[in-house]
Structures are given as C-alpha cells and as structure tokens.
Design a protein around this motif. Structure first.
Motif, PDB file in Angstrom:
ATOM      1  N   LYS A   1       0.833  -1.209   0.000  1.00 23.11           N
ATOM      2  CA  LYS A   1       0.000   0.000   0.000  1.00 23.11           C
ATOM      3  C   LYS A   1       0.864   1.254   0.000  1.00 23.11           C
ATOM      4  O   LYS A   1       0.564   2.243  -0.672  1.00 23.11           O
ATOM      5  CB  LYS A   1      -0.943  -0.016   1.203  1.00 23.11           C
ATOM      6  CG  LYS A   1      -2.138  -0.943   1.035  1.00 23.11           C
ATOM      7  CD  LYS A   1      -3.123  -0.773   2.164  1.00 23.11           C
ATOM      8  CE  LYS A   1      -4.336  -1.675   1.936  1.00 23.11           C
ATOM      9  NZ  LYS A   1      -5.055  -1.361   0.682  1.00 23.11           N
TER      10      LYS A   1
ATOM     11  N   GLU B   1      -1.116  -2.717  -5.775  1.00 25.38           N
ATOM     12  CA  GLU B   1      -2.329  -3.391  -5.330  1.00 25.38           C
ATOM     13  C   GLU B   1      -2.043  -4.838  -4.922  1.00 25.38           C
ATOM     14  O   GLU B   1      -1.074  -5.453  -5.385  1.00 25.38           O
ATOM     15  CB  GLU B   1      -3.385  -3.353  -6.440  1.00 25.38           C
ATOM     16  CG  GLU B   1      -3.900  -1.943  -6.702  1.00 25.38           C
ATOM     17  CD  GLU B   1      -4.993  -1.903  -7.738  1.00 25.38           C
ATOM     18  OE1 GLU B   1      -6.005  -1.216  -7.520  1.00 25.38           O
ATOM     19  OE2 GLU B   1      -4.827  -2.556  -8.792  1.00 25.38           O
TER      20      GLU B   1
ATOM     21  N   ASP C   1      -6.755  -5.549  -1.357  1.00 23.21           N
ATOM     22  CA  ASP C   1      -7.480  -4.829  -2.409  1.00 23.21           C
ATOM     23  C   ASP C   1      -8.459  -5.727  -3.163  1.00 23.21           C
ATOM     24  O   ASP C   1      -9.567  -5.313  -3.486  1.00 23.21           O
ATOM     25  CB  ASP C   1      -6.489  -4.220  -3.406  1.00 23.21           C
ATOM     26  CG  ASP C   1      -5.663  -3.116  -2.773  1.00 23.21           C
ATOM     27  OD1 ASP C   1      -6.263  -2.164  -2.248  1.00 23.21           O
ATOM     28  OD2 ASP C   1      -4.420  -3.218  -2.788  1.00 23.21           O
TER      29      ASP C   1
END
Length: 693
Positions: free
Chosen positions: A591, A596, A619
């Motif tokens: 992050k 992702e 995600d």
C-alpha cells in the motif's frame, strides 16, 4: 420444491414422529425430513441401492426446543436483532449455539435415536429372523454412520451445499446423539440467520438430520447424469471418497453415451488412496505400482453406474449428481443432488446450480475470478463478474496431451504459442480484464504428457516449475508471453509470474518482455514462498503492478505442511502468527508503494482468515466461479461492520462505483474521487515486525 411448515412451534401433534426410516419416506414428506432426506427416501423406495438409514425429523427438533425451554429463549434473543449488524448476528448465533449444545434431548427422542441406530447396525438376515426386541438385545458392534443436515424450509435463495454441517465416520450412541445436536446447531450459522430470518421468522426455521450407514468402500466416485452433449460423466478413485480432497490423486474419468456405450476414458495417476481404520480415523496409503495407474472401475461398473444415473434423473425429473461407493463389487448410491448443465462447449464437467450463481452483493473489497482453465468461461460468465484476477493455462497444455518440452524439441514453438493464444482468447472476448499466469505445470501433473521429463520428482511443489522452468527453457516462456501479448489489444491484460524467489528472476522476465516489445504490460508477482514474502520491498521497487498471494501454497511453505498428507494437514493453520504477521507486513508495504494486492486459494474459504485479510484491507479477492456468490456475500457481511463510515452517502457512492467496475450490467457513473492515503511518517516503514527485513 420444499414445503413450508405451517403453524406454531406450540402446535406439536401428540402422534409426532421423531424418527423416520428411509423405507417410510417419499417426496411428500419434505417438511418433515427435508429435501435431502426426501430424495434418499424416494431412491430407497424405488429399489435403488441406497445404504439404509433414518431421519431425525423436524418434529423431533421442534420437540427438543420446547421441552428444553429453548424456544422462548431463542425467540427473545432474535426478537430485536439487527439483521444488518454482522457483529450482533454473530454474537446472537454464538449464544443460540451454546444454548443448544448445553441442553439435553428429551428421553423419548434420545431413546428413539439410539434404538434406530442400534437397529441400523444389524444385518438384513437378523432383522428377518427376530423381533425388534431381539435385535436390540443381541446387537453387534456399533456401525459407522454419516450425520447430515437436511433443511425443512423453502429457502429464499439457493443455499450453498455446505452451509449446514455434515459429519462422517460417527460411531457409538453418544457420538450419534452429539452429532445430531451439532447438526441442529448448524442451522443457526450467522449467514443462514441473516438471510433466512428476514424472510421467515423463527417459527418456520426448521431442520431434520439424516443418519445413514457408511460404506467402507474399495472404490468411490460421483457421476453427472447428463452434460451439454447428453453424455454421462463419471469420476472414480480407489478407497473412500475423502480421497478426492487430496491433490496427489488424479481420478479416472469416464464418458458414456445415452446408450451406455463407453466413449471416453482418462486414467489418472492415483499415488495414494484413503481408508478408514477401526477407530474412524482416515489414513492415506501409498498405492502399489499396479494400482497407481490402473483403471478403477470395470466396464461393467461404469455402465451400471451410468444406468443408475439415467434412472435417477428420470425419476427425479432433472439432471443429477450422484455420489457412489463400491465394496465387494456391490454399488451403493450415497446421495443425489440436482445440478444445472453448462451450456458451454468444451466444458470439462457439469456445474452444480447451487455452486455457480450470479454475484449480487457489492463490497469495498473487489471480487475477481480465479479460473483454473479458460474452459470454465461459461461458469465465469454466470457470476456476472467482469474481471479475472488469475487465469491458469495448465489445462490448455494438458488438453494437447503434450508437454511444453515436446514443442521445444520438435521446433514447434509457433504451434505452442498458437495453442496458448487460442485457449485464452475466448476470455479476452468476454471479459474486461484478465491476469494470465505463465505456465506452472507441476511434475506430478505432467508425467503422462508426451515429451515430459521421465524423472518423477519426490516433491513437485519444490521442483522444476513456474518461473524457474521458464527461465531454464526461455523459448517456451517467450512463446507464452507472445500469446498473451496477442490478446492485450482487446482487453486490460497483466501477466503473473509464479514461484519467484529472487529479484534476478523478475528482471530476466522483464528482459524477455523488452525483447518482444511488450514492456508496457502490467506485471504481477505471485507470493508462494518465504523468499518472495521477504522480498516484498524489492519487488515494489522494481515497479511491479500487483502482488498476488497464493494463500494455500504460502501457508504450506511457511508452516512446512503438506495439505495432501492426512497425518500433518491438521497443522495447516491460516491464522498461524508466522503467516498473518508476514501477510500484514506485505499488505502494508504494498500500500505504501501504491501496489495493489490480491489473494486466492483455499485460505479464503475459511471465515476467520477471510475476515482477517479484510481487516488488513487487501485490495482484491479472486475466487473460483462456484464460490463467487458465497464469498461475495461473506465479504459484504464482514464489511458491514469493519468498513462503516460516518457519512453514508460517500459509502453508497463507492459501492455503486464498485458495481459498475466489477459487475456486468452496472450503471454508468461519473468520475470517483480517489481516497487520500493516511500519513505513514514515523510509522510502519521503520517497523521490522519479524526482525528479518
């Protein structure tokens, strides 16, 4: 269709039936014995070879609630429950389960169950010779039984097959009583409560329990009574049916025409088989040389099972999946369930209607598809999801009957490239985004392919596969990447690199991409080894676009557990500190670098692990089509508490955007503001939670 039980729980008739034998059950008794119980009774009455058994009825369940004082207590708990508050539902569910578990059956119900179980352990000759009293007085060793839930209400949605509990290898009076009660308890699982209480209310919320004699089978399997070509499909293994859960067993597959002519057979490698010992424990036994690669079913058995499948389909009026067991050449039908035939050509197996359904729940955490094969595209489309988080190409290769090395040795890599391209282009034509994993063919899955290496690896997961195979045989990997490049103009495409353990491997793959003018493709790395987990910072520095965690493989490698080994699989703990600490670190670092994260594999099927990764704000979650609806509902369920925000409007807007982006038929929306990242200054970047980074 299931019938609705009318009337109040207080209106139990004096002649209530607490136990009903299969020989006394037909489809008119669904409200008493549930749909599964009614089907078994129908088959038994029609002289099909169903192992004997009985059903603890919904009336026994209702009597139990009233006599123990549970009815009023449960009503009070459910009276004011907020069905939109998942935490509250879980708490209520836990309280109700504890109440049931700590309550005693009425003596009359207990006696009927025990007497029926005792009679079930006698043989047919004993029953014919003596009275019931004689049988009970001279009963032999208790038998192993299965104890299965059978819901007795018309569900508002098709319930997932395993939402209520099933117990196998149960033996002894006390164990049977305990597991019948556990089956009652499973009616109050949080997901069932949340979905069904909204429609029914407590008084129409009922369950029955099937107790059936188990077969100590020499051979086991299942059959689909019809596929899209009107053929019958059968899969079979040595030993008992639990062997289908082991990765190192490849079942035999047989195909029959409607005239019961055997028109196809594929003999799998069955390196082990599973047996049940006298204590009820399961053991995996290594197959001998002859048994390992020999045909499980005789031609007579194949045709006989096909005949049973056709007859059951005709009697029940719809295509059926039939589970069977064979001992001493006698075939037993264990259960039968309706399924929906896939409409897609080249589909390998029919798909059960209860397991492939449209995703309707939307969530902050995006749901994508995990496809084992492009041939599953029909099932994938049923989910209404538009994006594929991982597409595997091994089935394309296996279908040719040839190993990638065959094409290399024959100087036929253009043919190999075309085969991969033809296999994945149907996905490109039907989905908006796909991440394709390069070849990760394991040694034990490819030994029968023409041109495959002759040496059998003792531990294929630690052997020559994934990126290390691709980099050893660069022309093969290059052909795969060229095939992926050819679909890149049609949709959003990314490549996934399996089994990485070094930055150098990633850079070598990038070199090939540069060589074929495919540098702009999105790159994802699969996290499957402790080495790759520890290199997460370096991967992010290499500007990868996606980190994908294979939950099952990374758990096995970190914990040194082979999930296919019955003796050690109990140690596979997805919430083990060593695993969750590293996952937390991985997600946090990704992050911070705007990379992702995605996760797939069997770990996400466990509720507590799923909730954990949602808390850590993964995600994406990639799921097989048959689990898409179920997992999407669980994600939405958990997020209803985890992801609450004060202002409901932005939350609603975000979910609408999710629906548009990830579900087919989503409404068109305008741009969506990006979420601001929280400051991490003097926070996680400097924290080494394991002392190894």
């Amino acid at each position: 269709m299931m019938e609705k039980i009318e009337g109040s729980f207080q209106e139990i008739e004096k002649n209530a039936e607490f136990v009903k034998w299969f020989s006394k059950i037909d489809k008119s008794l669904i409200s008493l014995v549930g749909e599964k119980g009614a089907i078994l009774g129908e088959l038994f009455l029609n002289k099909l070879p169903v192992p004997n058994g009985f059903v603890v009825t919904s009336e026994a369940y209702r009597k139990f609630l009233i006599s123990s004082g549970l009815e009023s207590k449960i009503k009070i708990l459910l009276a004011n429950v907020n069905l939109d508050n998942s935490k509250e539902i879980e708490e209520i569910s836990s309280k109700i389960k504890n109440l049931i578990e700590n309550s005693e059956f009425p003596e009359e119900i207990k006696e009927e169950i025990i007497d029926s179980y005792t009679i079930l352990g006698t043989n047919k000759i004993e029953i014919e010779k003596g009275s019931a009293r004689d049988i009970l007085n001279n009963a032999s060793e208790p038998v192993f039984v299965s104890v299965r839930s059978s819901i007795c209400f018309k569900n508002s949605e098709k319930i997932e097959r395993r939402e209520q509990d099933t117990y196998l290898n149960v033996k002894g009076n006390e164990a049977v009583l305990e597991h019948v009660k556990k089956a009652f308890v499973s009616l109050f699982n949080p997901l069932t409560l949340k979905r069904e209480m909204r429609k029914k209310g407590f008084e129409n919320f009922n369950i029955a329990v099937i107790v059936q004699k188990m077969i100590d089978s020499e051979k086991s399997g299942f059959a689909f009574s019809k596929d899209s070509s009107e053929n019958i499909n059968i899969s079979a293994i040595w030993g008992i049916g639990e062997g289908f859960n082991l990765e190192n067993i490849s079942p035999d597959k047989y195909t029959l025409s409607r005239e019961l002519e055997i028109i196809g057979r594929q003999i799998g490698e069955k390196t082990v088989f599973v047996i049940r010992d006298s204590s009820g424990s399961l053991k995996a036994i290594k197959s001998g040389v002859e048994r390992k690669n020999s045909q499980v079913l005789s031609d007579y058995e194949i045709q006989r099972i096909g005949d049973f499948a056709e007859k059951i389909e005709v009697h029940l009026g719809s295509p059926q999946r039939i589970d069977f067991a064979i001992v001493n050449s006698e075939i037993s039908i264990l259960q039968s369930e309706e399924f929906q035939i896939s409409k897609v050509k080249n589909k390998e197996d029919p798909v059960e209607n209860s397991e492939v359904m449209k995703v309707e729940k939307i969530s902050k955490t995006k749901i994508k598809l995990d496809l084992d094969s492009p041939f599953m595209i029909g099932d994938a489309e049923k989910t209404a999801l538009k994006k594929i988080g991982i597409l595997k190409i091994e089935k394309i290769i296996e279908k040719t009957g040839k190993h990638p090395l065959y094409f290399l040795e024959q100087n036929s890599l253009i043919q190999y490239e075309n085969i991969i391209y033809d296999g994945i282009k149907s996905v490109a034509e039907n989905f908006e985004e796909v991440w394709v994993r390069t070849n990760d063919l394991l040694n034990n899955h490819s030994l029968n392919l023409e041109g495959a290496p002759k040496i059998k690896e003792e531990n294929p997961l630690l052997g020559m596969h994934g990126v290390r195979f691709g980099l050893k045989y660069l022309p093969i990997l290059e052909a795969e990447l060229k095939a992926i490049k050819r679909i890149s103009g049609k949709i959003g495409v990314g490549i996934l690199i399996p089994n990485l353990i070094s930055i150098e491997e990633l850079r070598k793959v990038k070199t090939i991409l540069k060589k074929i003018n495919f540098e702009n493709v999105k790159i994802g790395v699969l996290i499957e080894t402790p080495a790759s987990m520890q290199l997460i910072k370096e991967f992010c520095n290499e500007k990868v676009n996606l980190i994908v965690v294979n939950s099952e493989v990374i758990a096995q490698n970190i914990l040194s557990v082979d999930s296919s080994n019955q003796d050690v699989s109990i140690y596979l703990d997805y919430l083990h500190p060593s695993l969750v600490y590293q996952l937390e670190y991985l997600i946090r670092v990704a992050k911070r670098n705007n990379v992702e994260t995605n996760i797939f594999g069997k770990g996400i099927l466990e509720d507590k692990f799923l909730e954990y990764i949602l808390r850590k704000e993964i995600d994406f979650i990639s799921v097989p089509p048959e689990y898409a609806k179920k997992i999407s509902e669980k994600v939405s369920f958990f997020e209803s508490d985890l992801l609450k925000v004060k202002d409901s409007d932005p939350r609603k807007y975000e979910l609408e955007k999710t629906k548009k982006e990830y579900l087919r038929g989503g409404q068109e929306l305008k741009s969506f503001p990006e979420k601001k990242e929280k400051s991490t200054k003097n926070n996680d970047e400097s924290v080494d939670i394991l002392g190894i980074f």
